[in-house]
Design a protein around this motif. Sequence first.
Motif, PDB file in Angstrom:
ATOM      1  N   ALA A   4       0.830  -1.210   0.000  1.00 44.90           N
ATOM      2  CA  ALA A   4       0.000   0.000   0.000  1.00 44.90           C
ATOM      3  C   ALA A   4       0.863   1.260   0.000  1.00 44.90           C
ATOM      4  O   ALA A   4       0.607   2.216  -0.744  1.00 44.90           O
ATOM      5  CB  ALA A   4      -0.935  -0.015   1.202  1.00 44.90           C
ATOM      6  N   ASN A   5       1.901   1.266   0.833  1.00 40.72           N
ATOM      7  CA  ASN A   5       2.804   2.416   0.886  1.00 40.72           C
ATOM      8  C   ASN A   5       3.562   2.589  -0.428  1.00 40.72           C
ATOM      9  O   ASN A   5       3.808   3.709  -0.894  1.00 40.72           O
ATOM     10  CB  ASN A   5       3.800   2.257   2.029  1.00 40.72           C
ATOM     11  CG  ASN A   5       3.180   2.547   3.385  1.00 40.72           C
ATOM     12  OD1 ASN A   5       1.972   2.766   3.484  1.00 40.72           O
ATOM     13  ND2 ASN A   5       3.996   2.526   4.427  1.00 40.72           N
ATOM     14  N   ASP A 111      -7.093  12.729  -3.253  1.00 42.53           N
ATOM     15  CA  ASP A 111      -7.542  12.264  -4.573  1.00 42.53           C
ATOM     16  C   ASP A 111      -7.207  10.786  -4.767  1.00 42.53           C
ATOM     17  O   ASP A 111      -8.022  10.009  -5.292  1.00 42.53           O
ATOM     18  CB  ASP A 111      -6.875  13.087  -5.678  1.00 42.53           C
ATOM     19  CG  ASP A 111      -7.379  14.519  -5.722  1.00 42.53           C
ATOM     20  OD1 ASP A 111      -8.457  14.781  -5.140  1.00 42.53           O
ATOM     21  OD2 ASP A 111      -6.702  15.373  -6.327  1.00 42.53           O
ATOM     22  N   TYR A 112      -6.004  10.422  -4.350  1.00 38.60           N
ATOM     23  CA  TYR A 112      -5.581   9.026  -4.490  1.00 38.60           C
ATOM     24  C   TYR A 112      -6.461   8.109  -3.646  1.00 38.60           C
ATOM     25  O   TYR A 112      -6.897   7.044  -4.112  1.00 38.60           O
ATOM     26  CB  TYR A 112      -4.119   8.882  -4.063  1.00 38.60           C
ATOM     27  CG  TYR A 112      -3.652   7.448  -4.020  1.00 38.60           C
ATOM     28  CD1 TYR A 112      -3.315   6.765  -5.185  1.00 38.60           C
ATOM     29  CD2 TYR A 112      -3.565   6.761  -2.802  1.00 38.60           C
ATOM     30  CE1 TYR A 112      -2.886   5.448  -5.145  1.00 38.60           C
ATOM     31  CE2 TYR A 112      -3.134   5.446  -2.747  1.00 38.60           C
ATOM     32  CZ  TYR A 112      -2.805   4.795  -3.929  1.00 38.60           C
ATOM     33  OH  TYR A 112      -2.394   3.471  -3.886  1.00 38.60           O
ATOM     34  N   MET A 113      -6.740   8.515  -2.413  1.00 40.53           N
ATOM     35  CA  MET A 113      -7.524   7.672  -1.514  1.00 40.53           C
ATOM     36  C   MET A 113      -8.955   7.510  -2.014  1.00 40.53           C
ATOM     37  O   MET A 113      -9.562   6.441  -1.876  1.00 40.53           O
ATOM     38  CB  MET A 113      -7.496   8.265  -0.102  1.00 40.53           C
ATOM     39  CG  MET A 113      -6.136   8.104   0.582  1.00 40.53           C
ATOM     40  SD  MET A 113      -6.063   8.696   2.284  1.00 40.53           S
ATOM     41  CE  MET A 113      -6.017  10.479   2.044  1.00 40.53           C
ATOM     42  N   PRO A 118     -12.650   0.832  -2.513  1.00 34.73           N
ATOM     43  CA  PRO A 118     -12.553   0.640  -1.044  1.00 34.73           C
ATOM     44  C   PRO A 118     -11.259  -0.016  -0.591  1.00 34.73           C
ATOM     45  O   PRO A 118     -11.139  -0.448   0.559  1.00 34.73           O
ATOM     46  CB  PRO A 118     -13.755  -0.275  -0.772  1.00 34.73           C
ATOM     47  CG  PRO A 118     -13.800  -1.147  -1.978  1.00 34.73           C
ATOM     48  CD  PRO A 118     -13.399  -0.269  -3.145  1.00 34.73           C
ATOM     49  N   ALA A 119     -10.260  -0.086  -1.510  1.00 38.12           N
ATOM     50  CA  ALA A 119      -8.999  -0.754  -1.147  1.00 38.12           C
ATOM     51  C   ALA A 119      -8.274  -0.007  -0.032  1.00 38.12           C
ATOM     52  O   ALA A 119      -7.545  -0.610   0.766  1.00 38.12           O
ATOM     53  CB  ALA A 119      -8.101  -0.854  -2.376  1.00 38.12           C
ATOM     54  N   VAL A 120      -8.465   1.328   0.000  1.00 39.41           N
ATOM     55  CA  VAL A 120      -7.822   2.126   1.046  1.00 39.41           C
ATOM     56  C   VAL A 120      -8.704   2.096   2.293  1.00 39.41           C
ATOM     57  O   VAL A 120      -9.837   2.587   2.285  1.00 39.41           O
ATOM     58  CB  VAL A 120      -7.612   3.582   0.584  1.00 39.41           C
ATOM     59  CG1 VAL A 120      -7.051   4.420   1.723  1.00 39.41           C
ATOM     60  CG2 VAL A 120      -6.679   3.621  -0.617  1.00 39.41           C
ATOM     61  N   THR A 121      -8.188   1.550   3.351  1.00 39.95           N
ATOM     62  CA  THR A 121      -8.950   1.412   4.591  1.00 39.95           C
ATOM     63  C   THR A 121      -8.758   2.633   5.493  1.00 39.95           C
ATOM     64  O   THR A 121      -7.859   3.448   5.280  1.00 39.95           O
ATOM     65  CB  THR A 121      -8.499   0.161   5.350  1.00 39.95           C
ATOM     66  OG1 THR A 121      -7.131   0.329   5.755  1.00 39.95           O
ATOM     67  CG2 THR A 121      -8.637  -1.079   4.473  1.00 39.95           C
ATOM     68  N   LYS A 122      -9.595   2.720   6.516  1.00 44.01           N
ATOM     69  CA  LYS A 122      -9.471   3.811   7.478  1.00 44.01           C
ATOM     70  C   LYS A 122      -8.127   3.758   8.194  1.00 44.01           C
ATOM     71  O   LYS A 122      -7.519   4.784   8.496  1.00 44.01           O
ATOM     72  CB  LYS A 122     -10.605   3.732   8.501  1.00 44.01           C
ATOM     73  CG  LYS A 122     -11.992   4.020   7.925  1.00 44.01           C
ATOM     74  CD  LYS A 122     -13.058   3.922   8.997  1.00 44.01           C
ATOM     75  CE  LYS A 122     -14.442   4.196   8.419  1.00 44.01           C
ATOM     76  NZ  LYS A 122     -15.516   4.084   9.445  1.00 44.01           N
ATOM     77  N   GLU A 123      -7.672   2.563   8.474  1.00 48.23           N
ATOM     78  CA  GLU A 123      -6.375   2.402   9.140  1.00 48.23           C
ATOM     79  C   GLU A 123      -5.240   2.956   8.293  1.00 48.23           C
ATOM     80  O   GLU A 123      -4.307   3.593   8.813  1.00 48.23           O
ATOM     81  CB  GLU A 123      -6.111   0.915   9.448  1.00 48.23           C
ATOM     82  CG  GLU A 123      -6.980   0.319  10.553  1.00 48.23           C
ATOM     83  CD  GLU A 123      -8.409   0.056  10.087  1.00 48.23           C
ATOM     84  OE1 GLU A 123      -8.655   0.085   8.849  1.00 48.23           O
ATOM     85  OE2 GLU A 123      -9.276  -0.165  10.947  1.00 48.23           O
ATOM     86  N   MET A 124      -5.341   2.717   6.952  1.00 51.57           N
ATOM     87  CA  MET A 124      -4.318   3.253   6.041  1.00 51.57           C
ATOM     88  C   MET A 124      -4.348   4.781   6.047  1.00 51.57           C
ATOM     89  O   MET A 124      -3.294   5.436   6.076  1.00 51.57           O
ATOM     90  CB  MET A 124      -4.559   2.752   4.619  1.00 51.57           C
ATOM     91  CG  MET A 124      -4.292   1.286   4.403  1.00 51.57           C
ATOM     92  SD  MET A 124      -4.652   0.838   2.682  1.00 51.57           S
ATOM     93  CE  MET A 124      -4.394  -0.936   2.747  1.00 51.57           C
ATOM     94  N   ILE A 125      -5.536   5.354   6.005  1.00 49.10           N
ATOM     95  CA  ILE A 125      -5.674   6.816   5.976  1.00 49.10           C
ATOM     96  C   ILE A 125      -5.069   7.433   7.237  1.00 49.10           C
ATOM     97  O   ILE A 125      -4.323   8.423   7.175  1.00 49.10           O
ATOM     98  CB  ILE A 125      -7.157   7.221   5.853  1.00 49.10           C
ATOM     99  CG1 ILE A 125      -7.718   6.760   4.504  1.00 49.10           C
ATOM    100  CG2 ILE A 125      -7.312   8.736   6.008  1.00 49.10           C
ATOM    101  CD1 ILE A 125      -9.209   6.982   4.343  1.00 49.10           C
ATOM    102  N   ILE A 126      -5.349   6.828   8.383  1.00 48.31           N
ATOM    103  CA  ILE A 126      -4.796   7.334   9.648  1.00 48.31           C
ATOM    104  C   ILE A 126      -3.276   7.218   9.658  1.00 48.31           C
ATOM    105  O   ILE A 126      -2.558   8.140  10.064  1.00 48.31           O
ATOM    106  CB  ILE A 126      -5.411   6.564  10.835  1.00 48.31           C
ATOM    107  CG1 ILE A 126      -6.904   6.867  10.941  1.00 48.31           C
ATOM    108  CG2 ILE A 126      -4.699   6.925  12.140  1.00 48.31           C
ATOM    109  CD1 ILE A 126      -7.640   6.018  11.960  1.00 48.31           C
ATOM    110  N   GLN A 127      -2.785   6.064   9.189  1.00 50.55           N
ATOM    111  CA  GLN A 127      -1.331   5.850   9.157  1.00 50.55           C
ATOM    112  C   GLN A 127      -0.651   6.868   8.249  1.00 50.55           C
ATOM    113  O   GLN A 127       0.355   7.489   8.625  1.00 50.55           O
ATOM    114  CB  GLN A 127      -1.016   4.434   8.679  1.00 50.55           C
ATOM    115  CG  GLN A 127       0.485   4.147   8.614  1.00 50.55           C
ATOM    116  CD  GLN A 127       0.808   2.914   7.778  1.00 50.55           C
ATOM    117  OE1 GLN A 127       0.015   2.508   6.923  1.00 50.55           O
ATOM    118  NE2 GLN A 127       1.978   2.331   8.008  1.00 50.55           N
TER     119      GLN A 127
END
Length: 295
Positions: A4-5, A111-113, A118-127
Motif C-alpha cells: 500500500a505504501n 484524490d488518491y484515496m 474501497p482498497a484504502v482502509t481507514k487504518e491506512m488513511i490514519i497511518q
Amino acid sequence: MNHANELLYRYIMDHSSTITERWLALREKVDGSIYSVDNHDEVEALLRKQNTLTIKTVTSILLDDQTIFMENMENWALIVAKSRVDFETPIYEVLDALNKVRVTYWTFMKDYMLQEEPAVTKEMIIQWSDLIHAAFDQLNREFTEQYYRLTEKKLIAQQEIINEIGAPVIPIVDAIAVLPLIGEIDTFRAKEILNLTPSKCIERNVSHLFIDLSGVSFLDTMVAHQIYQLISTLNLLGIEATISGIRPEVAQTSIQLDVDFSHVRTHSTLKQALIKQGIKLYEKNEKMNKKNQTP
C-alpha cells in the motif's frame, strides 16, 4: 515497504511535477519576496526545483528505511535554508509557503484515496496522515534550525566587518599605523575598540599608533575611560600611542570627567602629529609643482 505504501509512493512521485505546478499557482504578487508570482524565470525555476526536492523528501517517509528520510530532510533543510538566507527571505514567508506545499500535497493524497476506494482502509488513511504530517512537522523544525544557524553565522560575519570598519587600524609606514575614529562612539563601540585594537596592532607589528579623534564630537565618561584604558593597554604591550584631532569641547569634557591624558602625546591634527614623527607628507600641489619643474 508494504504494498500500500509503495503504491502511494509511486503515485505521489509520478505526480510531483503537477503538485509543484499547483503550488506555484498559489503564489501572489509580493514585492521583494522570492515567492512573488512576478519573479524572474530563474527564480521560478529555482522554486520548482526545490519544491520537487521537498516532495521527494516528504514522500521518502513512506519507505521502510527511515534513515533515507532523515538524510533527505537534512540535505533539503540545508539547501533551502541557505537559499532563503541568501535571498533574505523572512522565516514566516518560508513557513507559510511550506504550509501551502502541505495543503497541495495532501489534496493529491485525498484524490488518491478516493480513487482507490474501497482498497484504502481507514487504518491506512490514519497511518498516512500521521506519517505525512509528521514529515512536514520535522521539515519545519529542521529548516528553522538550519535557518537560525546560517543567519547567526551571517550576522557574525557582518558584525566582524562592522567592527573592522568601526575600529580600522591602518598601517602607513613601517611599524606606524593610524586609528581614525569617526562618528558617535557609544559604550558598546568603545568596548569593541578597546578589545579589538591591541590585537590588530600586534597582528600588524605596530609599534606606534596614532589615534585620531577629529571625527568624534562627543565623549561621555565611559567612552573617555575606555580610550584611556586603550592607551594604557597599548603601553603595556610596548606600543606608543599618540592622540590627534581632539576638539576643544572633547578636551574640555575629558578634563571635567577627570580623565588625565597629560602623559599622552597630543596634537591638534593628524597631519601635525605625523610630521612631528618625521613622516613626510606629500601634497598634490607639491607633486604637481615638482612635475612641472622637471626639464
